[in-house]
Design a protein around this motif. Structure first.
Motif, PDB file in Angstrom:
ATOM      1  N   ARG A  38      -0.704  25.581  41.337  1.00  0.00           N
ATOM      2  CA  ARG A  38      -1.276  24.333  40.843  1.00  0.00           C
ATOM      3  C   ARG A  38      -1.491  23.299  41.952  1.00  0.00           C
ATOM      4  O   ARG A  38      -1.821  22.168  41.690  1.00  0.00           O
ATOM      5  CB  ARG A  38      -0.381  23.759  39.758  1.00  0.00           C
ATOM      6  N   ASP A  39      -1.274  23.728  43.185  1.00  0.00           N
ATOM      7  CA  ASP A  39      -1.450  22.862  44.352  1.00  0.00           C
ATOM      8  C   ASP A  39      -0.638  21.567  44.212  1.00  0.00           C
ATOM      9  O   ASP A  39      -1.111  20.471  44.505  1.00  0.00           O
ATOM     10  CB  ASP A  39      -2.934  22.556  44.583  1.00  0.00           C
ATOM     11  N   LEU A  40       0.604  21.728  43.761  1.00  0.00           N
ATOM     12  CA  LEU A  40       1.543  20.607  43.656  1.00  0.00           C
ATOM     13  C   LEU A  40       2.537  20.725  44.807  1.00  0.00           C
ATOM     14  O   LEU A  40       2.951  21.829  45.155  1.00  0.00           O
ATOM     15  CB  LEU A  40       2.282  20.649  42.315  1.00  0.00           C
ATOM     16  N   HIS A  41       2.917  19.589  45.374  1.00  0.00           N
ATOM     17  CA  HIS A  41       3.780  19.626  46.556  1.00  0.00           C
ATOM     18  C   HIS A  41       4.978  18.697  46.387  1.00  0.00           C
ATOM     19  O   HIS A  41       4.851  17.591  45.869  1.00  0.00           O
ATOM     20  CB  HIS A  41       2.992  19.210  47.803  1.00  0.00           C
ATOM     21  N   LEU A  42       6.125  19.177  46.836  1.00  0.00           N
ATOM     22  CA  LEU A  42       7.342  18.370  46.880  1.00  0.00           C
ATOM     23  C   LEU A  42       7.777  18.254  48.335  1.00  0.00           C
ATOM     24  O   LEU A  42       7.867  19.257  49.038  1.00  0.00           O
ATOM     25  CB  LEU A  42       8.457  19.020  46.058  1.00  0.00           C
ATOM     26  N   HIS A  43       8.041  17.031  48.756  1.00  0.00           N
ATOM     27  CA  HIS A  43       8.482  16.770  50.126  1.00  0.00           C
ATOM     28  C   HIS A  43       9.956  16.374  50.111  1.00  0.00           C
ATOM     29  O   HIS A  43      10.552  16.196  49.054  1.00  0.00           O
ATOM     30  CB  HIS A  43       7.613  15.681  50.744  1.00  0.00           C
ATOM     31  N   ASN A  44      10.544  16.234  51.287  1.00  0.00           N
ATOM     32  CA  ASN A  44      11.975  15.942  51.383  1.00  0.00           C
ATOM     33  C   ASN A  44      12.388  14.719  50.583  1.00  0.00           C
ATOM     34  O   ASN A  44      13.399  14.742  49.886  1.00  0.00           O
ATOM     35  CB  ASN A  44      12.396  15.777  52.844  1.00  0.00           C
ATOM     36  N   ASP A  45      11.627  13.628  50.663  1.00  0.00           N
ATOM     37  CA  ASP A  45      12.002  12.433  49.910  1.00  0.00           C
ATOM     38  C   ASP A  45      11.865  12.653  48.401  1.00  0.00           C
ATOM     39  O   ASP A  45      12.577  12.039  47.611  1.00  0.00           O
ATOM     40  CB  ASP A  45      11.217  11.207  50.378  1.00  0.00           C
ATOM     41  N   ASP A  46      10.973  13.548  47.994  1.00  0.00           N
ATOM     42  CA  ASP A  46      10.846  13.890  46.568  1.00  0.00           C
ATOM     43  C   ASP A  46      12.130  14.547  46.065  1.00  0.00           C
ATOM     44  O   ASP A  46      12.593  14.252  44.962  1.00  0.00           O
ATOM     45  CB  ASP A  46       9.671  14.846  46.337  1.00  0.00           C
ATOM     46  N   TYR A  47      12.703  15.425  46.875  1.00  0.00           N
ATOM     47  CA  TYR A  47      13.928  16.109  46.470  1.00  0.00           C
ATOM     48  C   TYR A  47      15.072  15.118  46.269  1.00  0.00           C
ATOM     49  O   TYR A  47      15.906  15.298  45.381  1.00  0.00           O
ATOM     50  CB  TYR A  47      14.317  17.182  47.494  1.00  0.00           C
ATOM     51  N   GLN A  48      15.109  14.071  47.072  1.00  0.00           N
ATOM     52  CA  GLN A  48      16.158  13.063  46.906  1.00  0.00           C
ATOM     53  C   GLN A  48      15.981  12.323  45.584  1.00  0.00           C
ATOM     54  O   GLN A  48      16.951  12.096  44.861  1.00  0.00           O
ATOM     55  CB  GLN A  48      16.150  12.070  48.083  1.00  0.00           C
ATOM     56  N   GLN A  49      14.756  11.971  45.250  1.00  0.00           N
ATOM     57  CA  GLN A  49      14.474  11.295  43.967  1.00  0.00           C
ATOM     58  C   GLN A  49      14.850  12.194  42.794  1.00  0.00           C
ATOM     59  O   GLN A  49      15.468  11.748  41.834  1.00  0.00           O
ATOM     60  CB  GLN A  49      12.976  10.951  43.884  1.00  0.00           C
ATOM     61  N   ILE A  50      14.491  13.467  42.892  1.00  0.00           N
ATOM     62  CA  ILE A  50      14.803  14.422  41.828  1.00  0.00           C
ATOM     63  C   ILE A  50      16.312  14.625  41.721  1.00  0.00           C
ATOM     64  O   ILE A  50      16.865  14.670  40.627  1.00  0.00           O
ATOM     65  CB  ILE A  50      14.053  15.757  42.066  1.00  0.00           C
ATOM     66  N   SER A  51      16.983  14.708  42.845  1.00  0.00           N
ATOM     67  CA  SER A  51      18.436  14.860  42.858  1.00  0.00           C
ATOM     68  C   SER A  51      19.117  13.698  42.142  1.00  0.00           C
ATOM     69  O   SER A  51      20.040  13.893  41.342  1.00  0.00           O
ATOM     70  CB  SER A  51      18.949  14.977  44.294  1.00  0.00           C
TER      71      SER A  51
END
Length: 121
Positions: free
Chosen positions: A54-67
């Motif tokens: 789906r051409d969706l991307h998660l970056h390092n700062d995204d993982y922190q928000q999700i965490s």
């Protein structure tokens, strides 16, 4: 006449102190690694494939928000949650801190088998 107390060098005591300090350092390191592991977010193979397709991307700062969102949901007793983040929906197993699937916003019509939803800003 003054009495002088002499200090006796005890190599066994010194070795014992070194071993004790090493154990304390190891315990602190283990605790730190465990805390980091508890805070990490994992992606299932299925979620990886869905993100790529789906051409969706998660970056390092995204993982922190999700965490942070997973931690909040865990504190509230959630088990399976829909996370609405940026232009995607992520379904997560809260206990395992694992994203199990991903979809773009146009695909979110009906979502079942969840007990909570979290909007991540």
């Amino acid at each position: 006449m003054s009495m002088e107390i002499s200090r006796v060098y005890d190599p066994a005591l010194t070795a014992q102190n070194i071993v004790s300090q090493k154990k304390e350092q190891d315990a602190a390191l283990f605790s730190k690694v465990l805390d980091e592991k508890k805070q990490s977010v994992k992606l299932s193979n299925h979620a990886r494939k869905r993100l790529t397709a789906r051409d969706l991307h998660l970056h390092n700062d995204d993982y922190q928000q999700i965490s942070n969102a997973l931690t909040e949901l865990e504190q509230k007793g959630s088990k399976e949650s829909l996370l609405l983040y940026k232009d995607m929906g992520l379904i997560a197993n809260i206990h395992n801190r694992t994203i199990i699937t991903a979809m773009n916003m146009q695909e979110i019509n009906t979502v079942t088998n969840i007990d909570s939803t979290k909007f991540i800003k």
